[in-house]
Design a protein around this motif. Sequence first.
Motif, mmCIF file in Angstrom:
data_model
loop_
_atom_site.group_PDB
_atom_site.id
_atom_site.type_symbol
_atom_site.label_atom_id
_atom_site.label_comp_id
_atom_site.label_asym_id
_atom_site.label_seq_id
_atom_site.Cartn_x
_atom_site.Cartn_y
_atom_site.Cartn_z
ATOM 1 N N ASN A 75 23.913 -4.925 42.816
ATOM 2 C CA ASN A 75 22.959 -4.594 43.967
ATOM 3 C C ASN A 75 21.899 -5.351 43.251
ATOM 4 O O ASN A 75 21.269 -5.289 42.473
ATOM 5 C CB ASN A 75 22.776 -3.223 43.965
ATOM 6 C CG ASN A 75 21.779 -2.900 45.141
ATOM 7 O OD1 ASN A 75 20.536 -3.747 44.923
ATOM 8 N ND2 ASN A 75 21.879 -1.817 45.709
ATOM 9 N N PRO A 76 21.448 -6.354 44.102
ATOM 10 C CA PRO A 76 20.424 -7.295 43.883
ATOM 11 C C PRO A 76 19.068 -6.476 43.402
ATOM 12 O O PRO A 76 18.250 -6.868 42.324
ATOM 13 C CB PRO A 76 19.979 -8.381 45.151
ATOM 14 C CG PRO A 76 21.327 -8.451 45.660
ATOM 15 C CD PRO A 76 22.052 -6.869 45.673
ATOM 16 N N LYS A 77 18.696 -5.347 44.141
ATOM 17 C CA LYS A 77 17.190 -4.639 43.939
ATOM 18 C C LYS A 77 17.475 -4.000 42.415
ATOM 19 O O LYS A 77 16.625 -4.212 41.493
ATOM 20 C CB LYS A 77 17.428 -3.458 44.934
ATOM 21 C CG LYS A 77 17.337 -3.955 46.239
ATOM 22 C CD LYS A 77 16.966 -2.303 47.074
ATOM 23 C CE LYS A 77 16.920 -3.044 48.616
ATOM 24 N NZ LYS A 77 16.832 -1.835 49.394
ATOM 25 N N GLN A 78 18.660 -3.329 42.059
ATOM 26 C CA GLN A 78 18.834 -2.746 40.791
ATOM 27 C C GLN A 78 19.209 -3.786 39.516
ATOM 28 O O GLN A 78 18.465 -3.912 38.561
ATOM 29 C CB GLN A 78 20.182 -1.958 40.893
ATOM 30 C CG GLN A 78 19.784 -0.841 41.631
ATOM 31 C CD GLN A 78 21.011 0.006 42.015
ATOM 32 O OE1 GLN A 78 22.149 -0.548 41.565
ATOM 33 N NE2 GLN A 78 20.965 1.020 42.534
ATOM 34 N N LYS A 96 8.188 -13.393 48.776
ATOM 35 C CA LYS A 96 8.282 -12.199 49.716
ATOM 36 C C LYS A 96 9.434 -12.424 50.692
ATOM 37 O O LYS A 96 9.951 -13.371 51.075
ATOM 38 C CB LYS A 96 7.133 -12.392 50.515
ATOM 39 C CG LYS A 96 6.595 -11.382 51.441
ATOM 40 C CD LYS A 96 5.360 -11.611 52.134
ATOM 41 C CE LYS A 96 5.792 -11.425 53.641
ATOM 42 N NZ LYS A 96 4.618 -11.924 54.569
ATOM 43 N N THR A 97 9.875 -10.982 51.073
ATOM 44 C CA THR A 97 11.147 -11.015 51.886
ATOM 45 C C THR A 97 10.956 -11.402 53.242
ATOM 46 O O THR A 97 9.648 -11.569 53.597
ATOM 47 C CB THR A 97 11.861 -9.499 51.957
ATOM 48 O OG1 THR A 97 10.583 -8.652 52.607
ATOM 49 C CG2 THR A 97 11.992 -8.974 50.658
ATOM 50 N N THR A 110 14.104 -5.631 48.798
ATOM 51 C CA THR A 110 14.312 -6.057 47.347
ATOM 52 C C THR A 110 13.101 -6.316 46.638
ATOM 53 O O THR A 110 12.974 -5.753 45.475
ATOM 54 C CB THR A 110 15.370 -7.333 47.321
ATOM 55 O OG1 THR A 110 16.555 -7.089 47.891
ATOM 56 C CG2 THR A 110 15.416 -7.624 45.814
ATOM 57 N N THR A 111 12.202 -7.105 47.355
ATOM 58 C CA THR A 111 10.901 -7.209 46.470
ATOM 59 C C THR A 111 10.170 -6.088 46.384
ATOM 60 O O THR A 111 9.480 -5.858 45.194
ATOM 61 C CB THR A 111 10.146 -8.437 47.515
ATOM 62 O OG1 THR A 111 10.584 -9.545 47.472
ATOM 63 C CG2 THR A 111 8.786 -8.652 46.596
ATOM 64 N N ASN A 112 10.125 -5.005 47.380
ATOM 65 C CA ASN A 112 9.471 -3.899 47.310
ATOM 66 C C ASN A 112 9.873 -3.113 46.171
ATOM 67 O O ASN A 112 9.376 -2.492 45.281
ATOM 68 C CB ASN A 112 9.463 -3.164 48.435
ATOM 69 C CG ASN A 112 8.569 -1.785 48.557
ATOM 70 O OD1 ASN A 112 7.538 -1.818 47.944
ATOM 71 N ND2 ASN A 112 9.133 -0.828 49.228
ATOM 72 N N HIS A 113 11.325 -3.023 45.965
ATOM 73 C CA HIS A 113 11.984 -2.256 44.916
ATOM 74 C C HIS A 113 11.785 -2.779 43.758
ATOM 75 O O HIS A 113 11.500 -1.732 42.671
ATOM 76 C CB HIS A 113 13.342 -2.244 45.291
ATOM 77 C CG HIS A 113 14.181 -1.558 44.390
ATOM 78 N ND1 HIS A 113 14.352 -0.179 44.295
ATOM 79 C CD2 HIS A 113 15.027 -2.009 42.955
ATOM 80 C CE1 HIS A 113 15.014 0.221 43.209
ATOM 81 N NE2 HIS A 113 15.374 -0.855 42.431
ATOM 82 N N VAL A 114 11.707 -4.020 43.522
ATOM 83 C CA VAL A 114 11.212 -4.619 42.286
ATOM 84 C C VAL A 114 9.936 -4.303 41.700
ATOM 85 O O VAL A 114 9.722 -3.954 40.568
ATOM 86 C CB VAL A 114 11.889 -6.050 42.169
ATOM 87 C CG1 VAL A 114 11.362 -7.087 40.715
ATOM 88 C CG2 VAL A 114 13.202 -6.526 42.131
ATOM 89 N N VAL A 115 9.007 -4.560 42.676
ATOM 90 C CA VAL A 115 7.627 -4.209 42.310
ATOM 91 C C VAL A 115 7.411 -2.908 41.797
ATOM 92 O O VAL A 115 6.717 -2.604 41.066
ATOM 93 C CB VAL A 115 6.798 -4.813 43.745
ATOM 94 C CG1 VAL A 115 5.236 -4.017 43.467
ATOM 95 C CG2 VAL A 115 6.760 -6.070 43.860
#
Length: 127
Positions: A75-78, A96-97, A110-115
């Motif tokens: 999962n890219p986010k994780q 930015k997505t 994904t960006t929001n999750h990583v941040v």
Amino acid sequence: MNSQKALDVALEYSKVFHAEIIALSVVHHIKYDSDALSSDIYKGLSTNAHKIVESCRDQAWNQGVTIKGVVEDGNPKQRIVEFAKENDVDLIIMGKTGMNAFDRVILGSTTNHVVRESGTQVLVVNA
């Protein structure tokens, strides 16, 4: 494209700070009803991910910068958050997505999750 702009920024940072760059592309393997369809889609996504990493290496090489290219499954986010932690990454630079508000509610960014989840500093580049 946001990811291209993120690469441009990473290359500039690398030149200024003599930093190592790791270009990470994560292949999200989604299971479909048909194993054959799932396999074909995965192969296509994996091939594309490797091409992206190679393109990053080529662009960096043309600017005198060396990039380590990595393709991972998950999962890219994780996986981005885990990879940064596992590899002692100092800074994540990402685009930015391109999703609108409705897409973010349904799919998540994904960006929001990583941040939010990463213990690593994140620089979000807006194209």
